[in-house]
Write a protein that holds these residues in place. Structure first.
Motif, PDB file in Angstrom:
ATOM      1  N   ASP A  28       0.831  -1.206   0.000  1.00 29.93           N
ATOM      2  CA  ASP A  28       0.000   0.000   0.000  1.00 29.93           C
ATOM      3  C   ASP A  28       0.868   1.260   0.000  1.00 29.93           C
ATOM      4  N   ARG A  32       1.284   3.927  -3.279  1.00 30.84           N
ATOM      5  CA  ARG A  32       0.901   5.330  -3.135  1.00 30.84           C
ATOM      6  C   ARG A  32       2.105   6.269  -3.222  1.00 30.84           C
ATOM      7  N   ALA A  35       2.780   6.669  -7.056  1.00 29.22           N
ATOM      8  CA  ALA A  35       1.607   7.050  -7.856  1.00 29.22           C
ATOM      9  C   ALA A  35       1.775   8.402  -8.559  1.00 29.22           C
ATOM     10  N   PHE A  46      -3.019  -1.069  -7.979  1.00 29.35           N
ATOM     11  CA  PHE A  46      -4.055  -0.859  -6.963  1.00 29.35           C
ATOM     12  C   PHE A  46      -5.310  -1.655  -7.283  1.00 29.35           C
ATOM     13  N   VAL A  58      -6.452   4.632  -6.549  1.00 29.65           N
ATOM     14  CA  VAL A  58      -5.308   4.970  -5.703  1.00 29.65           C
ATOM     15  C   VAL A  58      -5.245   6.459  -5.387  1.00 29.65           C
ATOM     16  N   THR A  61      -7.272   7.665  -2.233  1.00 27.19           N
ATOM     17  CA  THR A  61      -6.916   7.130  -0.912  1.00 27.19           C
ATOM     18  C   THR A  61      -6.213   8.146  -0.026  1.00 27.19           C
ATOM     19  N   TRP A  63      -2.812  10.650   0.992  1.00 26.26           N
ATOM     20  CA  TRP A  63      -1.383  10.376   1.115  1.00 26.26           C
ATOM     21  C   TRP A  63      -1.147   9.362   2.224  1.00 26.26           C
ATOM     22  N   ILE A  64       0.093   8.933   2.339  1.00 23.80           N
ATOM     23  CA  ILE A  64       0.451   7.872   3.271  1.00 23.80           C
ATOM     24  C   ILE A  64       0.246   8.319   4.714  1.00 23.80           C
TER      25      ILE A  64
END
Length: 216
Positions: A28, A32, A35, A46, A58, A61, A63-64
């Motif tokens: 994951d 990301r 991306a 994704f 993606v 979703t 940011w991390i």
């Protein structure tokens, strides 16, 4: 480490599921991360992720956001310490198959010993996190040097610097790694030398196979 957990443990075993969780989290974050640079590749990856996702794409979703649950004080130092001992062990056997050996780690009572206990609660184990890192068939963790040591054993001495709480806790600890050929037979399923005979799976594998038959 991954192959042992994914292919040798029972399907619903916590060790196997925890490994899958780490792989899913890593995938994951990686997807990301690249991306913005490789949007089409990231979106394709994704869409093929085989578990339930919170978003359809993606780029929806966000940011991390790494969970604070992943941060465990002392765990990084425990892994680094175990890896240092593993490197000492592997260097002592000159490219031979690590699974043909059992390892005895001797550490005086203290912080380093406590960190290793977090990776192996039992004195001797063939399935603990510590043994997986050591890559041996069996690992024993002791606080005192054993009274009897075989003549064919390799004894390696080393030190490891523990640095916790941003440097507030520092401790230089010494350790000894004793590597000796293991006397048991090679398990035909997991390939570790933990079986009574080469034609019979080891106790761990027998238990997993029995559990598999019971669930069918």
């Amino acid at each position: 480490l991954l192959s042992c957990r994914l292919y040798c443990e029972e399907a619903k075993d916590p060790k196997r599921r925890s490994c899958q969780t780490v792989l899913a989290e890593a995938l994951d974050i990686v997807v990301r991360s690249f991306a913005p640079i490789l949007p089409h590749l990231a979106e394709e990856v994704f869409q093929y992720i085989p578990y339930k996702k919170d978003s359809e794409g993606v780029f929806r979703t966000g940011w991390i956001k790494a969970s604070s649950a992943w941060k465990k004080p002392g765990m990084e130092e425990a892994i680094e310490g175990a890896c240092a001992m593993r490197d000492s062990f592997l260097g002592s056997i000159s490219g031979k198959n690590a699974l043909e050996y059992e390892v005895i780690i001797v550490i005086e009572p203290g912080l380093l010993f406590e960190l290793m206990e977090a990776l192996q609660a039992e004195e001797t184990s063939s399935v603990s996190q510590l043994n997986e890192i050591m890559m041996a068939s069996q690992t024993t963790l002791l606080s005192e040097f054993p009274k009897e040591t075989p003549a064919d054993a390799n004894i390696i001495k080393g030190t490891f610097l523990i640095n916790l709480e941003g440097g507030d806790i520092c401790e230089q600890s010494s350790y000894k790694v004793i590597a000796r050929p293991i006397a048991k037979a090679k398990c035909p399923r997991c390939r570790k030398y933990t079986a009574e005979s080469s034609s019979t799976p080891c106790p761990r594998c027998l238990q997993v196979l029995a559990a598999g038959k019971g669930s069918t």
